[in-house]
Design a protein around this motif. Structure first.
Motif, short mmCIF file in Angstrom:
data_model
loop_
_atom_site.label_atom_id
_atom_site.label_comp_id
_atom_site.label_asym_id
_atom_site.label_seq_id
_atom_site.Cartn_x
_atom_site.Cartn_y
_atom_site.Cartn_z
N LEU A 186 0.90 -0.52 0.28
CA LEU A 186 -0.19 -0.06 0.32
C LEU A 186 0.88 1.36 -0.23
O LEU A 186 0.77 2.02 -0.86
N ARG A 205 0.42 3.53 -3.07
CA ARG A 205 -0.79 4.66 -3.34
C ARG A 205 0.43 6.20 -2.57
O ARG A 205 -0.53 7.26 -2.08
N LEU A 256 -2.42 -3.96 -6.51
CA LEU A 256 -3.37 -2.76 -6.18
C LEU A 256 -3.15 -1.46 -7.00
O LEU A 256 -3.63 -0.80 -7.60
N GLU A 257 -1.88 -1.96 -8.41
CA GLU A 257 -1.83 -0.37 -9.43
C GLU A 257 -2.79 -1.22 -10.66
O GLU A 257 -3.45 0.75 -10.51
N ASP A 297 -7.71 3.38 -7.18
CA ASP A 297 -7.10 3.99 -6.72
C ASP A 297 -9.16 5.37 -6.42
O ASP A 297 -9.01 5.93 -5.62
N GLU A 298 -9.55 5.28 -7.41
CA GLU A 298 -10.70 5.89 -7.92
C GLU A 298 -11.59 5.46 -6.31
O GLU A 298 -12.15 6.71 -5.91
N GLU A 321 -11.42 4.22 -3.83
CA GLU A 321 -10.92 4.82 -1.96
C GLU A 321 -11.35 6.34 -1.88
O GLU A 321 -11.68 6.72 -1.41
N GLN A 322 -10.48 6.70 -2.94
CA GLN A 322 -11.47 8.56 -3.08
C GLN A 322 -12.22 8.88 -3.05
O GLN A 322 -12.68 9.75 -1.87
N THR A 341 -11.99 2.18 4.95
CA THR A 341 -11.92 2.21 3.26
C THR A 341 -10.75 1.11 3.19
O THR A 341 -11.38 0.22 2.31
N THR A 367 -10.98 -2.06 -0.11
CA THR A 367 -8.83 -1.77 -0.76
C THR A 367 -9.12 -3.53 -0.50
O THR A 367 -8.71 -3.77 -1.78
N GLY A 391 1.92 8.60 -6.42
CA GLY A 391 0.81 8.56 -5.01
C GLY A 391 1.09 9.72 -3.97
O GLY A 391 1.31 11.01 -4.69
#
Lengths: 267, 283
Positions: free
Chosen positions: A76, A80, A157-158, A162-163, A165-166, A178, A183, B22
């Protein structure tokens, strides 16, 4: 591709794999059952071997738990977040895959042995023995299997981005919520592969554990060490039977991974 | 199934672990990073530094003496030489296996797919026993290479099998077949198409796989214990040599030899990393 060439390639590959992997592995199974179930039941009822098997599982499971928590956390962070030294860390995390297990053992002994180690005497003075005890064996096992969870989780993860999560955060979800609701479900399969691979690697670790454990019968001897000891003491039946059990677990692990993986790709 | 990778080595298209804009660290993630780094340092960095420091403790002379000791030097020569030879075999066989797995379809292919990963998952001591049962004293083939140098070669070949296959396979699967068809329609022979179109795209993956397989070979220990007999000057590899120094309580000499292995694996890591970045830059 022309037909003769295609067949040549096919035959070369099949013969190569048969002689290098399939036949030898089959022979171990055959040798393990040379006397029917006698050898297998002998090792399961022998208290020292049973202890070794139990110890292998205890050490392996602890190592996998540590590597899973560390692996998911560091993945993570790597994917991130931005921080200085990130690329160096990412390269260093792969290091354990190419370090000899004997060197891993030596490195841990140099730092944690109770006599001359850098930290060992201090730890022992507060009653915590690392080398020749379970903590050292867990550390050695964690070391050798360290990158496996990370290698599986980072690409996933990549890929998921992360849309979501946002979005979750902007709707007021806390970091824990979250992670648990967004995730974790997304990286679930990556984590599972990583865990299965780490488990296979951890249960099978030999060299590093040999150096740090002291290999004491009935105390710090693990299953892989039993294979060596039995073979060298001319108990071939016992060696083959123990090896068969270990091989069975390893092959079960890779079969499980190869069965789950395509399913996930279809989804 | 062709992309099922139990990958040792960068199985996914390389250099995925790249910064992609990031977020900055906040307090919680900063704390997490701190804890992770502390654990990583205690487990990996400090112990590996301890190896280097111990190797240098007696000064350059002592270091040089212990690594040029006849028996140690012979073990390093054997290990590095055999690992190089095995890597060459892997470059050819690994690429061929990857090719057959990606471009061919036949009955039993899935079995081969699983067999590729067996050496990676099998405990190394079991791997030694496995090879001994076909190529040892009781060999059904009548081939007994136990306690000889070919045994070292065989053990390395077994444990390094997955690396080139698993790095080449995904790259080969993603190659654009149309370019090959275009080359063929313009009159290129099959060999020319392979050499001019396919091979250049595969080279970085092959090189990365080769580097990993070399590193794995050099650091191998478990599979040799039962198979090679560990005869000094003849079949003793570097890891075995280090272990006997440890058992003789000569940690300085063990650390000196271990430092050589660490330098080799560090060079390999840097090489793989550079190759992956080169691939990414080329697009």
């Amino acid at each position: 591709m022309g037909k003769p060439l295609k067949w040549t390639f096919r035959v070369v590959v099949v013969v190569y794999m048969f002689l290098l992997v399939a036949w030898p592995v089959f022979l171990v199974a055959k040798n393990a059952f040379a006397d029917g179930f006698a050898d297998i039941s002998a090792i399961l009822t022998d208290p020292d071997t049973a202890h070794a098997l139990r110890l292998t599982v205890i050490v392996g499971v602890q190592a996998v738990i540590i590597n899973t928590i560390f692996g998911v956390g560091i993945s993570l962070l790597l994917v991130r977040y931005d921080f200085p030294g990130k690329r160096l860390l990412s390269a260093l995390l792969d290091m354990p895959l190419s370090v000899s297990p004997i060197v891993v053992g030596l490195a841990l002994v140099l730092v944690y042995n109770g006599r001359t180690g850098w930290f060992g005497p201090a730890l022992e003075s507060v009653g915590y023995q690392v080398i020749f005890a379970t903590p050292g064996m867990v550390m050695a096992t964690v070391f050798v299997a360290l990158p496996l969870v990370i290698r599986e989780v980072v690409p996933v993860l990549e890929e998921v981005g992360d849309e979501q999560e946002q979005a979750a955060r902007s709707l007021g979800a806390g970091p824990v919520q979250t992670f648990r609701r967004i995730t974790l479900p997304a990286i679930k399969w990556g984590v599972i592969y990583g865990v299965v691979l780490s488990l296979a690697r951890s249960l099978g670790e030999f060299g590093a554990v040999k150096v740090v454990s002291g290999n004491v019968l009935g105390e710090t001897r693990t299953a892989t060490l039993v294979v060596e000891e039995k073979y060298l003491n001319f108990d071939k039946g016992g060696a083959y039977a123990t090896a068969f059990l270990l091989a069975l677990i390893a092959i079960a692990c890779i079969v499980v991974v190869s069965i789950i993986r395509p399913k996930e790709q279809v989804k | 199934m062709t992309t099922a990778t139990i990958a040792p080595g960068p199985a996914a298209p390389p250099a995925r672990r790249k910064a992609r804009g990031g977020r900055r660290l906040n307090r919680a993630s900063g704390l997490g990073l701190g804890v992770a780094m502390l654990w990583f340092s205690l487990l990996v960095l400090i112990p590996l530094i301890a190896v280097i420091v111990t190797a240098g403790e007696g000064g350059w002379g002592a270091f040089w003496d212990s690594v040029t000791n006849a028996q140690t030097a012979a073990s390093i020569r054997l290990t590095v030489g055999t690992a190089l030879l095995v890597t060459v075999v892997n470059v050819f066989m690994g690429t061929l296996i990857a090719w057959v797995l990606v471009r061919d379809r036949f009955w039993g292919q899935r079995v081969i797919e699983v067999l590729i990963d067996v050496p990676f998952a099998l405990p190394t001591i079991v791997a030694g026993l496995v090879l001994l049962s076909l190529y040892g004293r009781d060999s059904p083939l009548g081939i007994d290479i136990a306690n000889t140098r070919p045994a070292v070669f065989l053990a390395f070949l077994f444990v390094t099998l997955p690396f080139v296959v698993r790095t080449v396979q995904p790259v080969l699967a993603e190659l654009d077949r149309e370019v090959e068809e275009a080359a063929a329609s313009l009159g290129a022979s099959r060999f020319t198409t392979f050499r001019r179109i396919i091979l250049p795209s595969l080279t970085p993956a092959i090189a990365a796989g080769a580097a990993l397989s070399f590193a794995r070979g050099v650091s191998e220990y478990g599979s040799l214990v039962l198979l090679s007999g560990n005869l000094p000057m003849r079949t003793e590899v570097t890891s075995v040599r280090i272990l006997s120094s440890i058992e003789n309580d000569n940690l300085e000499s063990a650390a000196a030899t271990a430092a050589i292995l660490l330098v080799i694996s560090f060079i390999v890591i840097v090489t793989v990393d550079a190759l992956q970045r080169w691939v990414v830059r080329r697009g």
